[in-house]
Write a protein that holds these residues in place. Structure first.
Motif, PDB file in Angstrom:
ATOM      1  N   ASN A  55     129.382 -19.154   2.588  1.00 13.40           N
ATOM      2  CA  ASN A  55     130.053 -20.330   2.054  1.00 13.40           C
ATOM      3  C   ASN A  55     129.584 -21.561   2.833  1.00 13.40           C
ATOM      4  OD1 ASN A  55     131.523 -20.478   4.482  1.00 13.40           O
ATOM      5  ND2 ASN A  55     133.239 -19.306   3.636  1.00 13.40           N
ATOM      6  N   ALA A  56     130.172 -22.717   2.530  1.00 13.09           N
ATOM      7  CA  ALA A  56     129.696 -23.959   3.130  1.00 13.09           C
ATOM      8  C   ALA A  56     129.841 -23.954   4.644  1.00 13.09           C
ATOM      9  CB  ALA A  56     130.451 -25.139   2.517  1.00 13.09           C
ATOM     10  N   PHE A  57     130.974 -23.504   5.152  1.00 16.36           N
ATOM     11  CA  PHE A  57     131.175 -23.471   6.600  1.00 16.36           C
ATOM     12  C   PHE A  57     130.160 -22.556   7.273  1.00 16.36           C
ATOM     13  CE2 PHE A  57     135.407 -25.404   6.143  1.00 16.36           C
ATOM     14  CZ  PHE A  57     135.405 -26.229   7.254  1.00 16.36           C
ATOM     15  N   GLN A  58     129.948 -21.388   6.696  1.00 17.11           N
ATOM     16  CA  GLN A  58     129.017 -20.441   7.293  1.00 17.11           C
ATOM     17  C   GLN A  58     127.594 -20.988   7.267  1.00 17.11           C
ATOM     18  OE1 GLN A  58     130.114 -17.310   4.607  1.00 17.11           O
ATOM     19  NE2 GLN A  58     131.479 -16.304   6.090  1.00 17.11           N
ATOM     20  N   LEU A  59     127.241 -21.664   6.167  1.00 20.15           N
ATOM     21  CA  LEU A  59     125.876 -22.161   6.050  1.00 20.15           C
ATOM     22  C   LEU A  59     125.631 -23.347   6.974  1.00 20.15           C
ATOM     23  CD1 LEU A  59     123.440 -21.239   4.491  1.00 20.15           C
ATOM     24  CD2 LEU A  59     123.917 -22.976   2.773  1.00 20.15           C
ATOM     25  N   VAL A  60     126.593 -24.255   7.070  1.00 17.59           N
ATOM     26  CA  VAL A  60     126.441 -25.372   8.000  1.00 17.59           C
ATOM     27  C   VAL A  60     126.304 -24.852   9.427  1.00 17.59           C
ATOM     28  CG1 VAL A  60     127.663 -27.330   9.043  1.00 17.59           C
ATOM     29  CG2 VAL A  60     127.507 -27.134   6.554  1.00 17.59           C
ATOM     30  N   GLY A 256     134.976 -24.081  -1.283  1.00 17.72           N
ATOM     31  CA  GLY A 256     134.168 -23.499  -0.218  1.00 17.72           C
ATOM     32  C   GLY A 256     132.674 -23.569  -0.386  1.00 17.72           C
ATOM     33  N   ARG A 257     132.161 -24.304  -1.401  1.00 18.73           N
ATOM     34  CA  ARG A 257     130.717 -24.386  -1.600  1.00 18.73           C
ATOM     35  C   ARG A 257     130.213 -25.827  -1.621  1.00 18.73           C
ATOM     36  NH1 ARG A 257     127.823 -19.275  -1.581  1.00 18.73           N
ATOM     37  NH2 ARG A 257     129.533 -17.780  -1.536  1.00 18.73           N
ATOM     38  N   MET A 258     131.025 -26.765  -1.120  1.00 18.96           N
ATOM     39  CA  MET A 258     130.641 -28.168  -1.099  1.00 18.96           C
ATOM     40  C   MET A 258     130.509 -28.643   0.341  1.00 18.96           C
ATOM     41  SD  MET A 258     130.339 -29.059  -4.288  1.00 18.96           S
ATOM     42  CE  MET A 258     130.242 -30.823  -4.086  1.00 18.96           C
ATOM     43  N   ILE A 259     129.511 -29.489   0.566  1.00 20.32           N
ATOM     44  CA  ILE A 259     129.215 -30.027   1.893  1.00 20.32           C
ATOM     45  C   ILE A 259     129.148 -31.551   1.797  1.00 20.32           C
ATOM     46  CG2 ILE A 259     127.476 -30.123   3.746  1.00 20.32           C
ATOM     47  CD1 ILE A 259     126.625 -27.274   2.845  1.00 20.32           C
ATOM     48  N   MET A 260     129.722 -32.217   2.783  1.00 18.60           N
ATOM     49  CA  MET A 260     129.749 -33.671   2.843  1.00 18.60           C
ATOM     50  C   MET A 260     128.564 -34.188   3.649  1.00 18.60           C
ATOM     51  SD  MET A 260     131.433 -36.376   2.070  1.00 18.60           S
ATOM     52  CE  MET A 260     131.498 -38.077   2.618  1.00 18.60           C
ATOM     53  N   GLU A 261     128.016 -35.359   3.259  1.00 11.34           N
ATOM     54  CA  GLU A 261     126.916 -35.956   4.001  1.00 11.34           C
ATOM     55  C   GLU A 261     127.224 -37.402   4.363  1.00 11.34           C
ATOM     56  OE1 GLU A 261     122.137 -37.125   3.613  1.00 11.34           O
ATOM     57  OE2 GLU A 261     123.057 -35.787   2.134  1.00 11.34           O
ATOM     58  N   VAL A 262     127.026 -37.724   5.638  1.00  6.68           N
ATOM     59  CA  VAL A 262     127.029 -39.111   6.091  1.00  6.68           C
ATOM     60  C   VAL A 262     125.752 -39.344   6.891  1.00  6.68           C
ATOM     61  CG1 VAL A 262     129.546 -39.337   6.153  1.00  6.68           C
ATOM     62  CG2 VAL A 262     128.333 -38.527   8.199  1.00  6.68           C
ATOM     63  N   HIS A 263     125.425 -40.626   7.124  1.00 14.58           N
ATOM     64  CA  HIS A 263     124.312 -40.992   7.989  1.00 14.58           C
ATOM     65  C   HIS A 263     124.859 -41.802   9.160  1.00 14.58           C
ATOM     66  CE1 HIS A 263     121.310 -40.690   4.359  1.00 14.58           C
ATOM     67  NE2 HIS A 263     121.893 -39.545   4.664  1.00 14.58           N
ATOM     68  N   TYR A 264     124.066 -41.909  10.228  1.00 13.51           N
ATOM     69  CA  TYR A 264     124.574 -42.604  11.410  1.00 13.51           C
ATOM     70  C   TYR A 264     123.506 -43.531  11.984  1.00 13.51           C
ATOM     71  CZ  TYR A 264     127.787 -43.518  15.165  1.00 13.51           C
ATOM     72  OH  TYR A 264     128.673 -44.154  16.008  1.00 13.51           O
ATOM     73  N   ASP A 324     138.526 -30.420   8.648  1.00 19.30           N
ATOM     74  CA  ASP A 324     139.840 -29.795   8.736  1.00 19.30           C
ATOM     75  C   ASP A 324     140.455 -29.513   7.365  1.00 19.30           C
ATOM     76  OD1 ASP A 324     139.589 -29.925  11.446  1.00 19.30           O
ATOM     77  OD2 ASP A 324     141.006 -31.576  11.739  1.00 19.30           O
ATOM     78  N   GLN A 325     139.881 -30.118   6.323  1.00 20.08           N
ATOM     79  CA  GLN A 325     140.357 -29.877   4.962  1.00 20.08           C
ATOM     80  C   GLN A 325     139.464 -28.882   4.214  1.00 20.08           C
ATOM     81  OE1 GLN A 325     143.308 -31.222   4.367  1.00 20.08           O
ATOM     82  NE2 GLN A 325     143.080 -32.158   6.411  1.00 20.08           N
ATOM     83  N   GLY A 326     138.602 -28.195   4.958  1.00 14.75           N
ATOM     84  CA  GLY A 326     137.787 -27.153   4.352  1.00 14.75           C
ATOM     85  C   GLY A 326     136.430 -27.600   3.863  1.00 14.75           C
ATOM     86  N   ILE A 327     135.985 -28.803   4.278  1.00 14.88           N
ATOM     87  CA  ILE A 327     134.704 -29.332   3.811  1.00 14.88           C
ATOM     88  C   ILE A 327     133.839 -29.677   5.018  1.00 14.88           C
ATOM     89  CG2 ILE A 327     133.548 -31.079   2.404  1.00 14.88           C
ATOM     90  CD1 ILE A 327     136.490 -31.493   1.190  1.00 14.88           C
ATOM     91  N   PRO A 328     132.884 -28.842   5.383  1.00  6.71           N
ATOM     92  CA  PRO A 328     131.988 -29.158   6.501  1.00  6.71           C
ATOM     93  C   PRO A 328     130.974 -30.207   6.073  1.00  6.71           C
ATOM     94  CG  PRO A 328     131.260 -27.164   5.444  1.00  6.71           C
ATOM     95  CD  PRO A 328     132.530 -27.583   4.726  1.00  6.71           C
ATOM     96  N   THR A 371     126.304 -30.745  10.972  1.00 12.70           N
ATOM     97  CA  THR A 371     124.987 -30.475  11.533  1.00 12.70           C
ATOM     98  C   THR A 371     124.148 -31.743  11.528  1.00 12.70           C
ATOM     99  OG1 THR A 371     124.994 -28.158  10.842  1.00 12.70           O
ATOM    100  CG2 THR A 371     122.844 -29.164  11.257  1.00 12.70           C
ATOM    101  N   PRO A 372     123.544 -32.127  12.676  1.00 13.19           N
ATOM    102  CA  PRO A 372     122.733 -33.347  12.732  1.00 13.19           C
ATOM    103  C   PRO A 372     121.294 -33.112  12.272  1.00 13.19           C
ATOM    104  CG  PRO A 372     122.903 -32.393  14.916  1.00 13.19           C
ATOM    105  CD  PRO A 372     123.716 -31.508  14.004  1.00 13.19           C
ATOM    106  N   PHE A 373     120.785 -34.062  11.458  1.00 16.24           N
ATOM    107  CA  PHE A 373     119.398 -34.057  10.986  1.00 16.24           C
ATOM    108  C   PHE A 373     118.729 -35.343  11.456  1.00 16.24           C
ATOM    109  CE2 PHE A 373     121.090 -30.803   8.374  1.00 16.24           C
ATOM    110  CZ  PHE A 373     120.039 -30.064   7.838  1.00 16.24           C
ATOM    111  N   LEU A 374     117.739 -35.215  12.305  1.00 15.23           N
ATOM    112  CA  LEU A 374     117.028 -36.372  12.828  1.00 15.23           C
ATOM    113  C   LEU A 374     116.155 -36.997  11.747  1.00 15.23           C
ATOM    114  CD1 LEU A 374     116.195 -38.031  15.390  1.00 15.23           C
ATOM    115  CD2 LEU A 374     114.262 -36.452  15.577  1.00 15.23           C
TER     116      LEU A 374
END
Length: 409
Positions: A55-60, A256-264, A324-328, A371-374
């Motif tokens: 699922n998303a947590f395991q994959l992240v 459980g199959r959705m992942i959030m993305e932000v940039h920094y 904490d709401q189930g979305i890594p 998970t950080p992506f350079l």
């Protein structure tokens, strides 16, 4: 990211042996056969969970630390038009040897359309993207494939006036991408966009519809895509806007199959700012231990906002709001430019500031379940020299932070 900065994308569903048929078929029959094959390929196939158990947590969690193949597959004009060589499997193997196990593949599609009415993607481009995806997954690495800036047809048009036409194109492109790549196992993830230009709730509602179109197109193709982990981006991939405005699309597969993305890229003055402006100066130093270097001719060059406490606070928002709401999540991009100085003491302080910045962002991202992506366009790992580390301050900061304060070497 769409700027060219210095810091530092098939298994075929149906295989039919039709050579003998084509030898004797009339032109009209050939056309009918081609139409039938195309139609068959578009059909939904039954769900297939083989190779898709995470699922998303395991994959992240499995994507330990990531890297961007920046300014390459998304380059306008062609893969090498922004200064990078053609990507090879040897490059990706070298990235893996450096300790990275996930690659984000920013990708353009709009310039590779055969028809701007049907939005049919050229087979040659799909095949080239497949080659690069294969370089990753065949070496047991995770690959994130997106529709990147792509000349802004989606990202700059999150408005009610453009909603219908953009959704039509979004649907057409993701139906093709999803079907072309649906036989891949969980090592391949899809990401809807890059940095959608959204600043308010009305624009967020439009973006939400684009994300729903993306999810529906992927899920409706069936097979492994029924369970594939999908990534959606916060408004402007900005943490504060994501905390305030973000709403996720409905996933018919279930939770459980959705992942959030932000940039920094904060503070901008330190990370990306190319020159002083009337509203502010470039920052050369970041972190409390480097504050004392901002004296004399370097007065005002220390980052007086956006330091360690700010980073920690920003990612605590993401943990509370999403993890904490189930979305890594992932930090799909982050980096800081390197500036050069004649004074070796100032250069060292600047470089070590960047090292500390990358370590801090990577570590706080991991603490928050992201998970950080350079972001790298060839200035961190040298693509012309077996991916040698040419900016150790960024690279080793990333690896130290992603490993929670330990070097993996």
């Amino acid at each position: 990211m769409k700027r060219k900065i210095l810091c530092g994308i098939i298994p075929v569903f149906l295989m039919l042996s039709c050579a003998k048929i084509h030898e004797t078929a009339s032109p009209s029959n050939k056309a009918a056969i081609g139409s039938k094959l195309a139609s068959t390929r578009q059909q939904q196939i039954p769900p297939d969970m083989s190779g898709m158990s995470s699922n998303a947590f395991q994959l992240v969690s499995k994507m330990h630390v990531g890297w961007n193949l920046g300014n390459t597959l998304e380059a306008i004009g062609g893969e090498t038009y922004w200064g990078n060589p053609l990507t090879t499997e040897a490059m990706i193997r070298a990235v893996k040897s450096a300790g990275i196990n996930a690659v984000r593949l920013p990708c353009s599609w709009n310039q590779y359309l055969e028809d701007q009415t049907t939005y049919k993607i050229k087979e040659s481009w799909l095949a080239r993207v497949k080659e690069v995806v294969d370089y990753c997954v065949n070496n047991d690495m995770y690959a994130i494939l997106n529709i990147h800036w792509d000349e802004g047809w989606l990202e700059k048009n999150c408005t009610p006036e453009m909603q219908e036409s953009v959704n039509k194109k979004q649907k057409a492109l993701w139906e093709q991408i999803a079907i072309y790549f649906r036989d891949y196992d969980e090592h391949l993830l899809f990401a809807s966009s890059n940095e959608p230009d959204v600043k308010n709730s009305q624009e967020m509602a439009v973006l939400h519809s684009y994300y729903q179109t993306f999810v529906d197109a992927v899920r409706n193709s069936g097979g492994r895509n029924t369970y594939r982990n999908l990534i959606v981006q916060g408004p402007a991939t900005n943490i504060d806007l994501s905390d305030e405005l973000m709403t996720l699309p409905h996933d018919p597969t279930g939770a459980g199959r959705m992942i959030m993305e932000v940039h920094y890229y904060a503070p901008y003055n330190f990370c990306l700012m190319p020159k002083d402006e009337d509203w502010g100066k470039m920052f050369y130093f970041w972190g409390e231990e480097f504050k004392n270097y901002a004296v004399g001719e370097y007065e005002g060059r220390w980052a007086n906002w956006g330091g360690e406490d700010y980073v920690r606070e920003q990612f605590s928002k993401m943990k509370r709001r999403f993890t904490d709401q189930g979305i890594p999540g992932i930090v799909g991009e982050f980096c800081s430019v390197r500036r050069t100085f004649s004074d070796p003491t100032i250069q060292k302080a600047h470089d070590e500031s960047r090292n500390r910045f990358h370590a801090c962002v990577a570590q706080e991202a991991k603490n928050a379940g992201f998970t950080p992506f350079l972001w790298d366009v060839g200035g961190v790992l040298d693509r012309r020299n077996n991916m040698a580390v040419i900016d150790p301050y960024i690279f080793y900061g990333l690896m130290w932070g992603a490993n929670m304060g330990k070097y993996p070497f």
